[in-house]
Design a protein around this motif. Structure first.
Motif, PDB file in Angstrom:
ATOM      1  N   UNK A 160       0.809  -1.194   0.000  1.00 50.64           N
ATOM      2  CA  UNK A 160       0.000   0.000   0.000  1.00 50.64           C
ATOM      3  C   UNK A 160       0.848   1.252   0.000  1.00 50.64           C
ATOM      4  N   UNK A 161       2.107   1.162   0.463  1.00 49.50           N
ATOM      5  CA  UNK A 161       3.045   2.268   0.410  1.00 49.50           C
ATOM      6  C   UNK A 161       4.135   1.931  -0.581  1.00 49.50           C
ATOM      7  N   UNK A 162       4.841   2.932  -1.018  1.00 44.62           N
ATOM      8  CA  UNK A 162       5.902   2.652  -1.966  1.00 44.62           C
ATOM      9  C   UNK A 162       7.142   3.445  -1.628  1.00 44.62           C
ATOM     10  N   UNK A 178       6.499  -2.216   9.714  1.00 43.60           N
ATOM     11  CA  UNK A 178       5.456  -2.748   8.827  1.00 43.60           C
ATOM     12  C   UNK A 178       6.018  -3.176   7.475  1.00 43.60           C
ATOM     13  N   UNK A 179       5.436  -4.218   6.925  1.00 41.55           N
ATOM     14  CA  UNK A 179       5.935  -4.762   5.656  1.00 41.55           C
ATOM     15  C   UNK A 179       5.830  -3.746   4.527  1.00 41.55           C
ATOM     16  N   UNK A 180       4.887  -2.791   4.620  1.00 44.36           N
ATOM     17  CA  UNK A 180       4.733  -1.784   3.572  1.00 44.36           C
ATOM     18  C   UNK A 180       5.962  -0.894   3.449  1.00 44.36           C
ATOM     19  N   UNK A 181       6.808  -0.888   4.472  1.00 49.69           N
ATOM     20  CA  UNK A 181       8.005  -0.049   4.443  1.00 49.69           C
ATOM     21  C   UNK A 181       9.224  -0.805   3.920  1.00 49.69           C
ATOM     22  N   UNK A 182       9.029  -2.078   3.615  1.00 53.05           N
ATOM     23  CA  UNK A 182       9.962  -2.775   2.764  1.00 53.05           C
ATOM     24  C   UNK A 182      11.306  -3.203   3.295  1.00 53.05           C
ATOM     25  N   UNK A 183      11.465  -3.461   4.598  1.00 54.23           N
ATOM     26  CA  UNK A 183      12.766  -3.915   5.085  1.00 54.23           C
ATOM     27  C   UNK A 183      12.915  -5.432   4.953  1.00 54.23           C
TER      28      UNK A 183
END
Length: 550
Positions: free
Chosen positions: A1-3, A358-363
């Motif tokens: 949902x975030x990029x 959160x997984x949306x922040x991609x670590x």
């Protein structure tokens, strides 16, 4: 949902419940912007036969209405009703100018300059100026203020030094160049800084009001804001009433005449009020929905879920035995059956969390660990041996009043008993008492939910940089972790910065000062007549554009 966008992840989702959808705009970190008029898309105002009133509930007494002191959601939601910062969000889901009419930033993102709109007024008619922002930020960094979010201002040159008693206020990188020009000097490249300006710790303050009365923020008669609404009534622990501000610069876009807010600790009572027509909203971000009510609401097709980045966890007080031992903390974490809690209690389909960011922040979307009851027992035995314990001491899990939190506490208690052979007591208090207890390390282990203030992994990691940090409730500190956080501030290469933050979270999840349970997804139901109410992209309530349709 975030990029992830070059060096910055923007706040890109705004949930407007009038349409039940979200929009994903482009990156808001521009080199220059010159728009002077908000780009809001407004619905046509309905005809009114009387005052337009939104009836709302919150879960308890907001601890403060001081933007510089607030650290929790109820306070911030109320503050956003009657204060406003340089930026906010519009109905399209885009970060837009608010008190600022324009801004520029240097190509290296170390200098931001905002022009203040000349029609912005305080609720007593005084003009809002750049000096009000400079005063507020330096006041919030003053160690005497004890702002829990002071570290949010460490991006400013000299901010950390002043807050930790090693520098002076005059050296902090915020300056009113003139009445309507505000300049920020940052200690390192910070592409997401404009996004931070919509956060309450960076809101302006009316200096004369703040300095004339230490209790100014607890009484409607002395609270002076600059936002769309005025706090008209505050019957402590009972209700708050906000009315439309006659001095707000954008008052033509404010349709509500009044917001009536009841303080209801019991979620069943709050839902009953909604079902009985006494309030217009049930669940997030007002109160919580009772766990037992969710299946029926879902079956009726009325359940909605706000998907904002955030993580719910168990936190451990690392300042005293037994949770000063890493292996014991790991044991309690590995013994939790997360999916059981999600399926039987939360019932909103949110993902289990095996990492803090959160997984949306991609670590690291797959996380850092998995449940392992057998390993948990081994770690518990090893940890007890290291502490010289023959029997596990009595410990208490603390949580604030809520039907769902009570059920979660009971489920955790049962899982720890079955998987570790440990009996954990439960302790429930109202939110303000609970909040004070965890901030002051007056607990053993407890519940903690963190929602993003801005959409970048650093927001979930830097709070643990120092054990004295305002939101570091586990009071955990690690030299290598701190070094990585400091290194990330200086790194301008996106891939290298991501690796640094990944290394930092790896340490955090190995040391386990907190045990993630689930990523956030907040359920609610609403009166269909409520239109254009905004749930902020990162969570929280915004009443400015809301109205009640006929």
């Amino acid at each position: 949902m975030k990029k992830w966008l070059t060096m910055v992840t923007g706040a890109t989702l705004l949930l407007s419940v009038a349409t039940g959808c979200s929009s994903t705009p482009t990156d808001t970190a521009q080199t220059t912007t010159t728009n002077t008029t908000p780009s809001n898309t407004q619905s046509t105002e309905p005809a009114k036969s009387g005052p337009m009133v939104l009836r709302w509930t919150i879960s308890g007494e907001p601890p403060t209405m001081d933007p510089g002191i607030a650290t929790e959601s109820d306070s911030m939601d109320m503050i956003n009703a009657c204060f406003e910062g340089l930026t906010s969000y519009d109905l399209k889901g885009q970060l837009d100018n608010a008190v600022a009419e324009s801004f520029t930033n240097s190509p290296d993102y170390t200098k931001f300059t905002f022009k203040i709109r000349k029609d912005a007024k305080w609720q007593n008619g005084d003009p809002v100026t750049a000096h009000d922002f400079e005063y507020a930020l330096k006041r919030n960094l003053d160690p005497k203020t004890a702002s829990g979010y002071a570290y949010q201002l460490y991006y400013l040159k000299g901010g950390e030094e002043y807050n930790t008693g090693k520098g002076k206020a005059e050296d902090v990188g915020v300056k009113a160049v003139d009445d309507y020009t505000l300049e920020f000097q940052l200690k390192s490249p910070t592409p997401f800084f404009r996004e931070l300006t919509q956060f309450t710790t960076l809101f302006p303050l009316h200096q004369k009001t703040v300095e004339s009365n230490p209790k100014w923020a607890s009484d409607p008669k002395t609270l002076i804001g600059n936002g769309p609404f005025v706090l008209d009534t505050w019957e402590h622990k009972t209700k708050m009433v906000f009315t439309k501000s006659p001095t707000y610069w954008d008052k033509d876009h404010v349709k509500l005449d009044r917001i009536e807010i009841s303080m209801i600790e019991d979620n069943n009572t709050a839902l009953s009020m909604f079902e009985g027509g006494e309030s217009d909203w049930g669940g997030y971000p007002a109160t919580g929905l009772p766990a037992d009510a969710i299946p029926k609401i879902k079956e009726e097709g009325k359940l909605m879920v706000a998907d904002n980045p955030g993580t719910q966890s168990v936190i451990f007080n690392t300042t005293k035995p037994p949770f000063n031992n890493k292996k014991i903390r790991q044991a309690f974490s590995y013994a939790i059956n997360r999916q059981e809690i999600i399926d039987n209690i939360l019932q909103t389909g949110v993902p289990a969390a095996y990492g803090w960011v959160p997984t949306s922040m991609g670590l690291k979307p797959d996380g850092y660990f998995k449940e392992d009851p057998a390993k948990a027992k081994e770690l518990l035995a090893e940890g007890m041996k290291e502490l010289g314990l023959k029997e596990f001491p009595e410990v208490t899990y603390s949580y604030n009043t809520s039907d769902i939190y009570k059920k979660m506490a009971e489920a955790l208690q049962d899982q720890w008993r079955k998987n570790l052979g440990v009996n954990v007591k439960l302790y429930n208090t109202e939110w303000k008492v609970y909040n004070d207890n965890v901030h002051n390390a007056n607990y053993d282990l407890g519940r903690f939910l963190w929602g993003a203030d801005f959409n970048d992994p650093i927001n979930f990691l830097e709070m643990f940089r120092d054990k004295t940090g305002g939101n570091n409730n586990p009071k955990w500190e690690n030299a290598q972790f701190k070094e990585l956080i400091d290194k990330s501030y200086q790194e301008t290469d996106p891939a290298k910065r991501k690796q640094i933050l990944l290394d930092a979270e790896t340490i955090l999840m190995d040391e386990m000062p907190l045990a993630p349970i689930n990523f956030r997804g907040n359920p609610y139901v609403k009166n269909d007549r409520v239109k254009d109410f905004i749930i902020f992209p990162l969570g929280g309530a915004y009443y400015k554009y809301a109205y009640i349709a006929n």
